[in-house]
Motif scaffolding. Structure first.
Motif, PDB file in Angstrom:
ATOM      1  N   LEU A 102      28.138  -8.976-116.596  1.00  0.00           N
ATOM      2  CA  LEU A 102      29.435  -8.614-117.170  1.00  0.00           C
ATOM      3  C   LEU A 102      30.493  -8.426-116.097  1.00  0.00           C
ATOM      4  CD1 LEU A 102      30.803  -7.915-119.904  1.00  0.00           C
ATOM      5  CD2 LEU A 102      30.263  -5.513-119.417  1.00  0.00           C
ATOM      6  N   GLN A 103      30.130  -7.839-114.956  1.00  0.00           N
ATOM      7  CA  GLN A 103      31.113  -7.587-113.913  1.00  0.00           C
ATOM      8  C   GLN A 103      31.651  -8.876-113.321  1.00  0.00           C
ATOM      9  OE1 GLN A 103      32.360  -4.484-113.155  1.00  0.00           O
ATOM     10  NE2 GLN A 103      31.173  -3.993-114.978  1.00  0.00           N
ATOM     11  N   ALA A 104      30.771  -9.836-113.088  1.00  0.00           N
ATOM     12  CA  ALA A 104      31.212 -11.104-112.515  1.00  0.00           C
ATOM     13  C   ALA A 104      32.130 -11.851-113.468  1.00  0.00           C
ATOM     14  CB  ALA A 104      29.994 -11.960-112.167  1.00  0.00           C
ATOM     15  N   VAL A 105      31.861 -11.745-114.766  1.00  0.00           N
ATOM     16  CA  VAL A 105      32.616 -12.501-115.766  1.00  0.00           C
ATOM     17  C   VAL A 105      33.969 -11.854-116.056  1.00  0.00           C
ATOM     18  CG1 VAL A 105      32.625 -13.243-118.175  1.00  0.00           C
ATOM     19  CG2 VAL A 105      30.555 -13.500-116.807  1.00  0.00           C
ATOM     20  N   LEU A 129      34.426  -0.927-118.404  1.00  0.00           N
ATOM     21  CA  LEU A 129      33.423  -1.992-118.344  1.00  0.00           C
ATOM     22  C   LEU A 129      32.591  -1.831-117.071  1.00  0.00           C
ATOM     23  CD1 LEU A 129      35.498  -5.110-119.490  1.00  0.00           C
ATOM     24  CD2 LEU A 129      33.738  -3.901-120.782  1.00  0.00           C
ATOM     25  N   GLU A 130      31.739  -0.838-117.091  1.00  0.00           N
ATOM     26  CA  GLU A 130      30.845  -0.581-115.964  1.00  0.00           C
ATOM     27  C   GLU A 130      29.420  -0.922-116.383  1.00  0.00           C
ATOM     28  OE1 GLU A 130      31.487   3.495-115.119  1.00  0.00           O
ATOM     29  OE2 GLU A 130      33.471   3.196-114.215  1.00  0.00           O
ATOM     30  N   GLY A 131      28.666  -1.522-115.494  1.00  0.00           N
ATOM     31  CA  GLY A 131      27.325  -1.970-115.824  1.00  0.00           C
ATOM     32  C   GLY A 131      27.271  -3.477-115.886  1.00  0.00           C
ATOM     33  N   ALA A 135      25.651  -4.575-123.641  1.00  0.00           N
ATOM     34  CA  ALA A 135      24.761  -3.591-124.261  1.00  0.00           C
ATOM     35  C   ALA A 135      24.831  -2.247-123.539  1.00  0.00           C
ATOM     36  CB  ALA A 135      23.327  -4.115-124.271  1.00  0.00           C
ATOM     37  N   SER A 136      24.831  -2.255-122.218  1.00  0.00           N
ATOM     38  CA  SER A 136      24.871  -0.995-121.464  1.00  0.00           C
ATOM     39  C   SER A 136      26.210  -0.283-121.651  1.00  0.00           C
ATOM     40  CB  SER A 136      24.607  -1.251-119.978  1.00  0.00           C
ATOM     41  OG  SER A 136      25.635  -2.042-119.396  1.00  0.00           O
ATOM     42  N   VAL A 137      27.307  -1.040-121.773  1.00  0.00           N
ATOM     43  CA  VAL A 137      28.615  -0.426-122.013  1.00  0.00           C
ATOM     44  C   VAL A 137      28.641   0.240-123.387  1.00  0.00           C
ATOM     45  CG1 VAL A 137      31.087  -0.885-122.291  1.00  0.00           C
ATOM     46  CG2 VAL A 137      29.791  -2.046-120.493  1.00  0.00           C
ATOM     47  N   LEU A 138      28.107  -0.423-124.401  1.00  0.00           N
ATOM     48  CA  LEU A 138      28.070   0.147-125.746  1.00  0.00           C
ATOM     49  C   LEU A 138      27.181   1.391-125.793  1.00  0.00           C
ATOM     50  CD1 LEU A 138      27.830  -3.133-127.844  1.00  0.00           C
ATOM     51  CD2 LEU A 138      29.765  -1.551-127.766  1.00  0.00           C
TER      52      LEU A 138
END
Length: 283
Positions: A102-105, A129-131, A135-138
């Protein structure tokens, strides 16, 4: 596979619930509106299924909106789900997007979840938007905002977008039941999420648990744009601004980013938007 739907059930002894959304036709219709890079397509599918899933947890006669507001290659992913299962979604990104998390995108940013009732009441939750995954953000959002231990498993391919939720509810429960349910759910694979029928998947994961099924809900692709909404928006811009656009472009065009429907207004149609006294307006 059943029609696009939510399947949900309760674990009475564990005071917990499980829910699975699997979207095929609605997901295909979202994809048909735009061409996305593969990485963006995967994130959009996960968001579509997750939004449908979250909408089912909120008692609301309005709609739920979920947005990723990114700071990198993907600048926006926006999904809306209505109370009757109407879904639409879009993404904005650079032409080429690479990355495996997620971070790269997204390059970081915010996840914004907005619940709107039919009466106009609004609730909004925001989480960073960390992680490395949606799924981890939610999961962090539910931990911090709802104070409910919640787990998510998300998957999307070219055919199906799916989201699995496991959530602990208030109440008495068997000792270690939450840990046991998480352990069982962790065995699910991304392929099973998008390929196994819901009850078959639940049986594979939880066949030793007492499970009470609840009413299912179906979903469909439906865009809320309309000629009436577009004309109301144009009227709010004012006659002078529209006539300036006509002078420069020869036509006033409005394109819905969700469904790609195009609305065109020539000089005659723009004049009818406002109308002379006693003349009918376009509705």
């Amino acid at each position: 596979m059943e029609p696009d739907q939510l399947t949900r059930a309760l674990f009475p002894a564990a005071s917990s619930r499980v829910a699975l959304v699997q979207l095929q036709q609605s997901w295909q219709q979202v994809l048909a509106c735009h061409h996305y890079p593969p990485v963006v397509k995967g994130l959009l599918g996960e968001m579509l299924a997750a939004t449908a899933l979250l909408a089912s947890t909120i008692k609301n006669d309005g709609r739920l909106k979920m947005e990723i507001r990114g700071q990198g290659p993907v600048t926006l992913v926006a999904i809306e789900c209505g109370a009757e299962g109407q879904l639409r979604g879009l993404a904005r990104s650079q032409p080429e997007v690479t990355g495996d998390d997620l971070q790269a995108v997204t390059g970081g940013g915010l996840l914004v979840i907005t619940s709107e009732s039919a009466s106009g009441q609004r609730y909004q939750g925001i989480v960073a938007l960390e992680g490395d995954s949606l799924a981890s953000v939610l999961e962090r959002y539910f931990r911090d905002s709802e104070q409910l231990p919640t787990r998510f498993w998300l998957s999307a391919d070219g055919d199906c977008a799916s989201a699995l939720l496991l959530q602990q509810l208030p109440g008495e429960r068997e000792e270690d039941s939450w840990e046991r349910l998480q352990y069982l759910a962790e065995t699910v694979t991304t392929d099973e999420l998008v390929s196994l029928p819901a009850r078959e998947l639940f049986h594979r994961l939880f066949h030793q648990e007492e499970l009470h099924y609840l009413q299912s809900q179906q979903y469909r692709f439906e865009c809320s744009c309309s000629l009436q909404r577009v004309t109301e928006m144009l009227i709010s811009l004012g006659r002078a601004e529209l006539e300036e656009t006509l002078d420069q472009e020869g036509v006033v065009e409005v394109n819905c980013e969700f469904c790609n429907r195009n609305y065109r207004f020539g000089a005659e149609e723009v004049a009818r938007l406002f109308g002379a006294p006693g003349e009918p307006r376009i509705h």
